[in-house]
Design a protein around this motif. Structure first.
Motif, PDB file in Angstrom:
ATOM      1  N   ASP A 121       0.853  -1.192   0.000  1.00 27.53           N
ATOM      2  CA  ASP A 121       0.000   0.000   0.000  1.00 27.53           C
ATOM      3  C   ASP A 121       0.892   1.246   0.000  1.00 27.53           C
ATOM      4  N   ASP A 163      -0.492   4.991   0.936  1.00 25.11           N
ATOM      5  CA  ASP A 163      -0.861   5.960   1.981  1.00 25.11           C
ATOM      6  C   ASP A 163      -0.782   5.350   3.378  1.00 25.11           C
ATOM      7  N   ASP A 164      -0.001   5.989   4.215  1.00 32.40           N
ATOM      8  CA  ASP A 164       0.207   5.592   5.614  1.00 32.40           C
ATOM      9  C   ASP A 164       0.973   4.288   5.789  1.00 32.40           C
ATOM     10  N   ASP A 199      -0.333  -3.309   4.431  1.00 35.48           N
ATOM     11  CA  ASP A 199      -1.355  -2.259   4.385  1.00 35.48           C
ATOM     12  C   ASP A 199      -1.641  -1.780   5.810  1.00 35.48           C
ATOM     13  N   ASP A 200      -2.245  -0.581   5.909  1.00 35.61           N
ATOM     14  CA  ASP A 200      -2.600  -0.067   7.238  1.00 35.61           C
ATOM     15  C   ASP A 200      -4.061  -0.346   7.588  1.00 35.61           C
TER      16      ASP A 200
HETATM   17 MG   LIG Z   1      -3.210   3.012   3.302  1.00 33.55          MG
END
Ligand SMILES: [Mg+2]
Length: 217
Positions: free
Chosen positions: A21, A23-24, A156-157
């Protein structure tokens, strides 16, 4: 409407696959997005794990409507090159892992924002293929990996993305990695059995152990 996910530019070699992933996980999202909102006279109140209903006008404290929230996320993605920064050691770790594995970025973002994201990733040294889609991640990764008997890893977050990949990609090491933003602390927790990496060096050691174990069975 179901979007057709374009993966034709992703060329995999005969080696392990790491789907990551953005973002973040690789680039900060929650913190710079909050700063971006403040610059425009809004603020994100961490009252629950959602954006709509929790982004309010600083002046009136009235929550923005869903369409306005979508508009702000879109304009943030347009301006991401001025706002988003990488996490410590993300570039270095992925580059090292990329010597022995294919790395692919899978980002949950409308495909129309992929150009600024591609430019930003390139500028920071993340020269790995990017797939931007709002489709569930598990089926997309299944299509990418296509049942090959090679080690696979997903990071992933978000719990729903981790569960989607776990349920769609056999024998995949699914790693949870997230910043401790106020919003993430309210996020649904991943199921038991999903391992959490505390930082990039930790993620690297989990990934290397998995690849070695799968390669020797
Ligand atoms: Mg993310």
């Amino acid at each position: 409407m179901t979007e057709i996910v374009d993966i034709s530019h992703v060329r995999l070699r005969d080696r392990p696959l790491i789907v990551c992933d953005v973002d973040d996980v690789v680039l900060n999202f929650a913190a710079p997005f909050a700063d971006y909102l403040r610059r425009g006279g809004h603020e994100l109140l961490p009252r629950s794990f959602r954006l709509t209903g929790n982004i309010v006008s600083i002046e009136t404290q009235i929550a923005l409507e869903e369409a306005q929230v979508k508009g702000l996320i879109g304009s943030f993605f347009e301006a991401q090159e001025d706002w988003q920064m990488p996490f410590d050691l993300a570039v270095e770790t992925l580059k090292t892992l990329g010597d022995d594995a294919d790395v692919v970025f899978l980002t949950a973002m409308p495909p129309r924002y992929q150009e600024p994201r591609r430019r930003l990733l390139d500028r920071l040294g993340f020269d790995f293929p990017l797939v931007a889609t709002l489709e569930p991640k598990g089926p997309v990764m299944h299509k990418l990996h296509a049942g090959r008997a090679l080690p696979s890893v997903f990071m992933d977050d978000m719990a729903h993305n981790l569960h989607s990949v776990r349920d769609n990609v056999e024998n995949c090491l699914v790693i949870h990695m997230m910043p401790d933003s106020p919003l993430h602390l309210l996020a649904p927790k991943p199921d038991d059995g999903i391992v959490r990496a505390m930082d990039w060096p930790h993620a690297e050691s989990l990934i290397r152990t998995h690849i070695e174990n799968v390669s020797h069975t």
